[in-house]
Design a protein around this motif. Structure first.
Motif, PDB file in Angstrom:
ATOM      1  N   TRP A 185     -25.883  23.993 -32.390  1.00 45.59           N
ATOM      2  CA  TRP A 185     -26.419  24.744 -31.148  1.00 45.59           C
ATOM      3  C   TRP A 185     -25.186  25.279 -30.410  1.00 45.59           C
ATOM      4  CZ3 TRP A 185     -31.168  24.998 -28.415  1.00 45.59           C
ATOM      5  CH2 TRP A 185     -30.990  25.020 -26.939  1.00 45.59           C
ATOM      6  N   VAL A 227     -30.712  26.689 -34.430  1.00 46.74           N
ATOM      7  CA  VAL A 227     -30.434  28.280 -34.207  1.00 46.74           C
ATOM      8  C   VAL A 227     -31.756  28.866 -33.938  1.00 46.74           C
ATOM      9  CG1 VAL A 227     -29.792  30.287 -35.320  1.00 46.74           C
ATOM     10  CG2 VAL A 227     -28.371  28.130 -35.619  1.00 46.74           C
ATOM     11  N   SER A 236     -23.511  28.317 -32.397  1.00 43.72           N
ATOM     12  CA  SER A 236     -24.208  29.733 -32.295  1.00 43.72           C
ATOM     13  C   SER A 236     -23.700  30.337 -30.954  1.00 43.72           C
ATOM     14  CB  SER A 236     -25.596  29.522 -32.398  1.00 43.72           C
ATOM     15  OG  SER A 236     -26.086  28.601 -31.568  1.00 43.72           O
ATOM     16  N   GLN A 259     -33.234  28.005 -30.371  1.00 47.56           N
ATOM     17  CA  GLN A 259     -32.587  28.376 -29.366  1.00 47.56           C
ATOM     18  C   GLN A 259     -33.140  29.584 -28.402  1.00 47.56           C
ATOM     19  OE1 GLN A 259     -28.421  28.984 -30.237  1.00 47.56           O
ATOM     20  NE2 GLN A 259     -27.808  27.694 -28.404  1.00 47.56           N
ATOM     21  N   TRP A 280     -33.171  32.261 -27.317  1.00 48.84           N
ATOM     22  CA  TRP A 280     -32.290  33.842 -27.255  1.00 48.84           C
ATOM     23  C   TRP A 280     -32.474  34.630 -26.218  1.00 48.84           C
ATOM     24  CZ3 TRP A 280     -28.001  33.219 -30.177  1.00 48.84           C
ATOM     25  CH2 TRP A 280     -28.037  32.300 -31.159  1.00 48.84           C
TER      26      TRP A 280
END
Length: 214
Positions: free
Chosen positions: A42, A120, A45, A123, A125
């Motif tokens: 996490w 990922v 990224s 998350q 985004w």
């Protein structure tokens, strides 16, 4: 910039889907290792995306009223509208019966590597993109900028770090309380997503419009 990063950092760390996923991983076999892998992926990224933004700008914010600055504000405005639209979409689902996604039942058997990949995938985004668009204004010649970006990454990960530390030093108490927390979050998941998306979207839209017309 610091206030904007704080707003988006709080929104990211309070997103319910990553929190629920993390709690389920912690309760699985070798949960502490899986939780640690999740947090590292996490954070990695987040740092990677921020680094790409800083590299793209050269560590210097675009000049005010320049083409680049206007383009960035346009991107922020589009992200804000997207967050508002998503929040409105989720709002229409309020009150409908919900079932836990089937993939969550397999979290007990996933590997440490899969746990890192999940970090990922889950998350938020859209919110991360909003934070990174804000980081375009970062002036890397100032030490305060490094502190602000570091604070954003840590704030975005704060809920996960607290749960990981709690499960490490008080495993029995953590197991019971985090399970109850997961149930409460699941029952309020749509409301939380709606509130976070709408508030973050409205914040981004209002700031973008004020800077475009200012």
């Amino acid at each position: 910039m610091v206030l904007d990063l704080t707003v988006f950092g709080l929104a990211i760390t309070l997103e319910p889907v990553p929190v629920i996923t993390f709690i389920l991983l912690l309760s699985a076999e070798r949960g502490l290792y899986k939780g640690l892998a999740f947090i590292l992926a996490w954070l990695s990224s987040l740092v990677l995306v921020l680094a790409l933004v800083v590299l793209a700008t050269g560590g210097t914010p675009p000049a005010r009223s320049s083409t680049s600055s206007t383009a960035v504000l346009g991107i922020k405005l589009a992200l804000g509208v997207g967050l508002i639209a998503y929040g409105a979409h989720r709002r229409r689902r309020l009150g409908r019966p919900r079932t836990r996604p089937a993939w969550t039942a397999r979290l007990n058997r996933v590997s440490v590597w899969t746990a890192s990949g999940l970090a990922v995938l889950v998350q938020p985004w859209g919110l991360v993109a909003a934070g990174c668009a804000t980081a375009v204004d970062a002036d890397m010649s100032r030490a305060a900028t490094y502190l602000a970006l570091t604070g954003f990454c840590l704030l975005s990960t704060a809920s996960l770090l607290v749960m990981q530390l709690y499960a490490t030093f008080a495993p029995e108490a953590a197991q019971d309380r985090l399970t109850r927390l997961s149930g409460w979050i699941e029952s309020h998941e749509d409301q939380a997503i709606v509130a976070i998306s709408l508030l973050a979207g409205l914040w981004l839209v209002s700031k973008s419009i004020s800077q475009l017309v200012g």
